[in-house]
Design an enzyme around this catalytic site. Structure first.
Site, short mmCIF file in Angstrom:
data_model
loop_
_atom_site.label_atom_id
_atom_site.label_comp_id
_atom_site.label_asym_id
_atom_site.label_seq_id
_atom_site.Cartn_x
_atom_site.Cartn_y
_atom_site.Cartn_z
N GLY A 95 0.83 -1.19 0.00
CA GLY A 95 0.00 0.00 0.00
C GLY A 95 0.87 1.26 0.00
O GLY A 95 1.52 1.56 -0.99
N SER B 244 6.43 -4.53 -1.91
CA SER B 244 6.03 -3.19 -2.31
C SER B 244 6.22 -2.25 -1.13
O SER B 244 7.33 -2.15 -0.60
CB SER B 244 4.59 -3.23 -2.84
OG SER B 244 4.27 -2.05 -3.53
N TRP B 245 5.18 -1.53 -0.69
CA TRP B 245 5.33 -0.72 0.52
C TRP B 245 5.76 -1.59 1.70
O TRP B 245 6.49 -1.14 2.58
CB TRP B 245 4.01 -0.01 0.84
CG TRP B 245 3.89 0.39 2.28
CD1 TRP B 245 3.10 -0.18 3.24
CD2 TRP B 245 4.63 1.43 2.96
NE1 TRP B 245 3.28 0.44 4.45
CE2 TRP B 245 4.21 1.44 4.31
CE3 TRP B 245 5.58 2.35 2.54
CZ2 TRP B 245 4.71 2.32 5.25
CZ3 TRP B 245 6.10 3.25 3.48
CH2 TRP B 245 5.67 3.23 4.82
N ASP C 85 7.68 -5.31 -13.70
CA ASP C 85 6.98 -4.55 -12.66
C ASP C 85 6.86 -3.09 -13.09
O ASP C 85 7.87 -2.42 -13.33
CB ASP C 85 7.76 -4.66 -11.35
CG ASP C 85 7.02 -4.12 -10.15
OD1 ASP C 85 6.15 -3.26 -10.31
OD2 ASP C 85 7.34 -4.57 -9.03
N HIS D 207 4.23 -6.92 -10.90
CA HIS D 207 4.41 -6.47 -9.52
C HIS D 207 3.77 -7.38 -8.48
O HIS D 207 4.36 -7.61 -7.42
CB HIS D 207 3.80 -5.07 -9.39
CG HIS D 207 3.93 -4.48 -8.02
ND1 HIS D 207 5.14 -4.09 -7.49
CD2 HIS D 207 3.00 -4.22 -7.06
CE1 HIS D 207 4.95 -3.60 -6.27
NE2 HIS D 207 3.67 -3.67 -5.98
#
Length: 363
Positions: free
Chosen positions: A58, A133-134, A308, A340
């Site tokens: 996120g 990711s985050w 990605d 991704h």
């Protein structure tokens, strides 16, 4: 024509190594007051196994039971939790509004929450920290703050969050799009997803497109005075959410938007992301790579999709270069033929293989 088989071809589908599971335990943990943040958590696998702290993406992405399937349930004790403001954690942005749920919602707060959660669950020694990711950003920030807590870092889709990284995702050719929508005037994910990019920009006026992230945040920060403003805010949140959801997959599933098309999820996801992005992730510039010497003391395993478009491969390249300069090559650096999403087949299988191959923790 039916392209459903093509769209499914990049997903993990039935190829998971480990079966779906239900949580052994779950609950809410009070971590702050004013507002009273309470984290929702779930525990999977072996309650006496090696602890794994799972950090979702996120910010605002929340967890789902499927995320426990990367791990051998006989070996690992897996902790999933929803970060502040999203999922089943309270207060939730969609239910309580951003003024409440985004108060005391920074990276430092999230790092503190992980410490409180591991203490509450009786995790005393080093644990595996797994984030994509985050989640990879938060995992690195956590490891820099608490290296002794980390037996290993398993990172997917490296996100460093520098201005250039955010511009690639959200700015691209937006400032001139109205005059030349297909002009390749700047790097950006728009090059690969022009129709989805058009939908993202259609929410904004040409003047607002000079700074896409700031303009979206202004919509999210608005206190709607009427139904039209409420509708615009919800439409903006859904559009923001769907942009990232669709481009997370190498083969987009435009007809199956999943959680990204859910109104409550979108309100959380979009508003929390915009909050963090407007504040440089609440991480000082250069902090992550500038502390590569700290990360280099921990075994770092990296999986990154070559295709990605949310977090281009160059972000992983910068991390690997920093680790090499600090004298410690990554323990694993797997570049997959994927996009991704962690649920892309090659990413999911690579992450599972890494977890299966980790040296067992003593004791």
């Amino acid at each position: 024509m039916d392209f459903s088989r093509l769209q499914a071809s990049s997903k993990i589908g039935d190829d998971w190594v480990y079966p779906a599971a239900t949580p052994l335990n779950s609950g809410h943990l009070a971590v702050d007051t004013g507002p009273d943040h309470r984290l929702y958590w779930e525990e999977y696998g072996n309650p006496a196994g090696e602890p794994v702290m799972f950090l979702h993406g996120g910010p605002g992405g929340a967890c789902s039971p499927e995320m426990a399937r990367f791990f051998d349930p006989a070996r690992y004790r897996v902790i999933l939790f929803d970060q502040r403001g999203c999922g089943k954690s309270e207060p939730n942005v969609a239910a309580a509004g951003p003024a409440v749920a985004l108060a005391k919602n920074t990276t430092a707060d999230l790092i503190g929450d992980i410490v409180k959660l591991r203490d509450a669950l009786g995790i005393a020694g080093p644990m595996h920290v797994f984030g994509g990711s985050w989640g990879s950003t938060l995992a690195m920030a956590y490891a820099i703050a608490h290296p002794d807590h980390c037996a290993s870092l398993i990172l997917r889709g490296i996100f460093l969050g520098a201005p250039e990284d955010l511009d690639y995702l959200y700015q691209g050719n937006a400032a001139t799009w109205h005059a030349a929508p297909y002009a390749l005037t700047a790097p950006g994910a728009y090059i690969h997803y022009p129709d989805e990019w058009a939908a993202l920009l259609a929410v904004l006026t040409p003047e607002e497109r000079t700074d896409v992230m700031a303009s979206y945040k202004a919509i999210f920060d608005m206190v709607p005075a009427n139904d039209a403003e409420r509708e615009r805010q919800l439409h903006a949140a859904l559009t923001w959410s769907l942009w990232e959801g669709v481009i997370s997959n190498m083969i987009p599933e435009a007809a199956a938007t999943g959680k990204f098309g859910d109104a409550d999820f979108a309100l959380c996801f979009a508003q929390i992301e915009a909050h963090y992005f407007a504040n440089s992730l609440f991480i000082a510039p250069g902090h992550l790579l500038g502390n590569a010497d700290v990360l280099a003391r921990i075994p770092v395993h990296i999986v990154h999709g070559r295709f990605d478009q949310v977090c281009p491969l160059t972000q992983a390249s910068r991390l690997v270069a920093a680790l090499n300069a600090a004298g410690a090559r990554p323990a694993t650096y797997a570049i997959t033929n994927a996009g991704h999403s962690a649920m892309e087949r090659e990413n999911a299988l690579a992450l599972t293989a890494i977890m299966d191959g980790l040296p067992r923790l003593a004791g």
